[in-house]
Design a protein around this motif. Structure first.
Motif, PDB file in Angstrom:
ATOM      1  N   UNK A 105       0.538  -1.094   0.024  1.00  0.00           N
ATOM      2  CA  UNK A 105      -0.088   0.152   0.159  1.00  0.00           C
ATOM      3  C   UNK A 105       1.507   1.291  -0.019  1.00  0.00           C
ATOM      4  N   UNK A 106      -0.111   2.713  -0.810  1.00  0.00           N
ATOM      5  CA  UNK A 106       0.777   3.763  -0.199  1.00  0.00           C
ATOM      6  C   UNK A 106       1.543   3.722   1.090  1.00  0.00           C
ATOM      7  N   UNK A 107       2.625   4.753   1.306  1.00  0.00           N
ATOM      8  CA  UNK A 107       4.040   4.411   2.747  1.00  0.00           C
ATOM      9  C   UNK A 107       4.217   3.795   3.200  1.00  0.00           C
ATOM     10  N   UNK A 108       3.874   2.108   2.568  1.00  0.00           N
ATOM     11  CA  UNK A 108       4.896   1.617   2.685  1.00  0.00           C
ATOM     12  C   UNK A 108       6.549   1.941   2.431  1.00  0.00           C
ATOM     13  N   UNK A 109       7.326   0.808   3.578  1.00  0.00           N
ATOM     14  CA  UNK A 109       8.556   0.973   3.226  1.00  0.00           C
ATOM     15  C   UNK A 109       9.174   0.128   2.443  1.00  0.00           C
ATOM     16  N   UNK A 110       9.937   0.042   1.355  1.00  0.00           N
ATOM     17  CA  UNK A 110       9.932  -1.261   0.747  1.00  0.00           C
ATOM     18  C   UNK A 110      11.961  -0.829   0.576  1.00  0.00           C
ATOM     19  N   UNK A 111      12.941  -1.999   0.840  1.00  0.00           N
ATOM     20  CA  UNK A 111      13.965  -1.906   0.486  1.00  0.00           C
ATOM     21  C   UNK A 111      15.100  -2.447  -0.553  1.00  0.00           C
ATOM     22  N   UNK A 112      15.108  -1.213  -1.579  1.00  0.00           N
ATOM     23  CA  UNK A 112      15.969  -1.512  -2.636  1.00  0.00           C
ATOM     24  C   UNK A 112      17.013  -1.774  -2.508  1.00  0.00           C
ATOM     25  N   UNK A 113      17.585  -2.895  -3.241  1.00  0.00           N
ATOM     26  CA  UNK A 113      18.415  -3.660  -3.853  1.00  0.00           C
ATOM     27  C   UNK A 113      19.059  -3.144  -5.454  1.00  0.00           C
ATOM     28  N   UNK A 114      19.795  -2.131  -5.340  1.00  0.00           N
ATOM     29  CA  UNK A 114      20.130  -2.237  -6.882  1.00  0.00           C
ATOM     30  C   UNK A 114      21.611  -1.830  -7.243  1.00  0.00           C
ATOM     31  N   UNK A 115      22.092  -2.212  -8.418  1.00  0.00           N
ATOM     32  CA  UNK A 115      23.443  -2.198  -9.457  1.00  0.00           C
ATOM     33  C   UNK A 115      23.323  -0.664  -9.535  1.00  0.00           C
ATOM     34  N   UNK A 116      24.716  -0.028  -8.918  1.00  0.00           N
ATOM     35  CA  UNK A 116      24.776   0.837 -10.250  1.00  0.00           C
ATOM     36  C   UNK A 116      26.738   1.838 -10.086  1.00  0.00           C
ATOM     37  N   UNK A 117      27.303   1.960 -10.937  1.00  0.00           N
ATOM     38  CA  UNK A 117      28.712   1.883 -11.169  1.00  0.00           C
ATOM     39  C   UNK A 117      29.781   0.279 -10.743  1.00  0.00           C
ATOM     40  N   UNK A 118      28.791  -0.431 -10.736  1.00  0.00           N
ATOM     41  CA  UNK A 118      29.414  -1.599 -10.707  1.00  0.00           C
ATOM     42  C   UNK A 118      28.978  -2.509  -8.449  1.00  0.00           C
ATOM     43  N   UNK A 119      28.620  -1.192  -8.634  1.00  0.00           N
ATOM     44  CA  UNK A 119      28.768  -1.540  -6.847  1.00  0.00           C
ATOM     45  C   UNK A 119      27.173  -1.619  -6.166  1.00  0.00           C
ATOM     46  N   UNK A 120      27.035  -2.737  -5.040  1.00  0.00           N
ATOM     47  CA  UNK A 120      25.722  -3.196  -5.050  1.00  0.00           C
ATOM     48  C   UNK A 120      25.227  -2.225  -3.966  1.00  0.00           C
TER      49      UNK A 120
END
Length: 465
Positions: A349-364
């Motif tokens: 739902x709106x306002x739920x907090x999600x942990x997003x794992x992503x790669x940027x410039x070869x770094x996680x």
């Protein structure tokens, strides 16, 4: 005698040589018996492992017995007016006698007091809804709410009896290859049970890359009339609502699709608590990575969701997600496509907090993202700032679709501010995502026909280039 002795000695030596060569080349302890250099991996000699297909280990009777009593038969009665082309041509007559149409489908009782979940398309445009239980008792049903995007509807029948109902299983926990049962009323054949396996998860059948659909795909036989019925696991727990088949003939050809139970449960909870579905938006657009796409983008990662656009003011934008980032996880859920993102977000739902794992410039990297309400997002078209209608505006104008022109930055369109776009090129628009999808397919400088509703409730039509 000497000659015989010589021949015997030669034969004896030949036999010894042959035996010695065999031992040297083929004995398991010999130097040439090392199989580690072989290109072929051989299977073990144990061919007696059971795979669970015997009658002793494969028993669906308990699950079927639980499910059939909670699955109902639904009749949808609607009225349509048939036109007479000859009368229209000669006399301009557009009237006609309303004719009754009856559609059928299935539904699943989810509470002892009579709440029933089914597909939206089973009861769409219904004037009357009739529900028949497995014990042949028939009731009139009340429509509580719908979600057309995920094709879910919630009904209620009123009875003093305590009804058998399905308990919800965890659709996220099911695995590809797991046995499932489809229960419904195909071709008006009530209480029909078919078995199959989960063929795939998070399947998106929409034409747009950012479609919110996320289905469970199975090979359990599903036919017309099964829509709205139950998909259950071997414990009889509801893990999906059978929704559709993909077929050139309209009949089962090998696979079918169901809305996952976790998404269904969240939709039902939203309808009961808020009166509509509350969707949390991450605010990213992009596509699934593979080897070809990675080479074109010049990146090394070949799995994940490549962010091509971040919606301004969305949770992703506020958290610092940028174009070029590669999302690999949401909380603990691995992400490979937008269908994976949709499957995850459809339970939030709106306002739920999600942990997003992503790669940027070869770094996680990992960052928390607060999901945004869909109505808060905007879309810009030719200087028109568009936003979704909120529930009060829909109620005021008696609408279930449309997009509001919040403001304009183009002086030529100042008078359009505050008006509601109903259709674009004769297509009803439900939200800004649909507006984006329609307009993105149009060629540059092509004409765009727009139908508007002004604050006085009057229809206006414009043509844009």
């Amino acid at each position: 005698m000497k000659r015989f002795s010589s021949l015997f000695l030669v034969a004896l030596l030949s036999g010894a040589t042959t035996l010695g060569a065999y031992k040297l080349l083929f004995d398991e302890n010999a130097v040439f018996s090392d199989t580690s250099k072989s290109m072929v991996t051989t299977a073990s000699g144990n061919y007696t492992r059971t795979v669970g297909l015997s009658p002793e280990t494969l028993d669906f009777t308990d699950a079927a017995d639980k499910a059939v009593h909670s699955v109902v038969h639904i009749k949808n009665l609607s009225y349509v007016t048939r036109s007479n082309p000859m009368m229209e041509f000669f006399y301009g007559y557009k009237g006609g006698q309303p004719q009754a149409q009856v559609g059928t489908g299935s539904g699943v009782i989810i509470s002892a007091d009579g709440y029933i979940v089914t597909n939206n398309h089973v009861i769409n445009n219904a004037s009357e809804i009739e529900v028949t239980l497995n014990n042949k008792k028939t009731y009139k049903a009340e429509l509580i709410g719908t979600d057309s995007k995920m094709d879910i509807a919630l009904l209620k029948i009123h009875t003093n009896d305590k009804l058998p109902y399905s308990t919800f299983g965890d659709s996220d926990a099911i695995r590809v290859g797991e046995w499932v049962l489809a229960v419904g009323n195909p071709y008006n054949l009530t209480s029909t049970v078919t078995a199959g396996i989960v063929s795939a998860k998070a399947r998106n059948l929409g034409s747009q890359a950012n479609d919110m659909q996320s289905f469970i795909q199975t090979d359990a036989a599903v036919n017309p009339g099964n829509s709205g019925g139950a998909l259950v696991n071997t414990r009889g727990e509801l893990i999906g609502i059978n929704t559709m088949i993909s077929s050139m003939t309209g009949s089962y050809v090998g696979y079918s699709f169901a809305v996952p139970s976790n998404i269904t449960k969240k939709i039902i909870d939203d309808i009961l608590e808020f009166g509509n579905v509350q969707r949390g938006i991450l605010g990213v657009e992009g596509g699934e990575l593979n080897d070809k796409a990675s080479k074109e983008l010049g990146i090394s990662a070949t799995q994940g969701f490549f962010v091509n656009k971040v919606t301004p003011k969305s949770g992703a934008a506020i958290a610092g997600i940028k174009k070029g980032d590669i999302i690999t996880k949401l909380d603990n859920t691995a992400i490979y496509s937008y269908a994976d993102i949709a499957a995850f977000l459809n339970t939030k739902r709106p306002e739920d907090v999600v942990r997003v794992t992503y790669i940027r410039d070869e770094k996680t990297l990992v960052t928390p993202v607060t999901l945004t309400k869909n109505e808060f997002l905007a879309y810009d078209y030719n200087g028109l700032q568009l936003e979704n209608l909120d529930s009060s505006e829909k109620k005021r104008f008696n609408l279930n679709y449309g997009v509001k022109i919040k403001e304009t930055t183009n002086p030529s369109f100042e008078e359009l501010a505050g008006k509601i776009i109903l259709t674009i090129d004769n297509q009803k628009v439900k939200d800004i995502e649909m507006v984006s999808a329609i307009l993105s397919r149009k060629q540059e400088n092509s004409l765009t026909k727009i139908e508007l509703l002004n604050p006085n409730g009057q229809i206006e039509r414009y043509i844009f280039r």
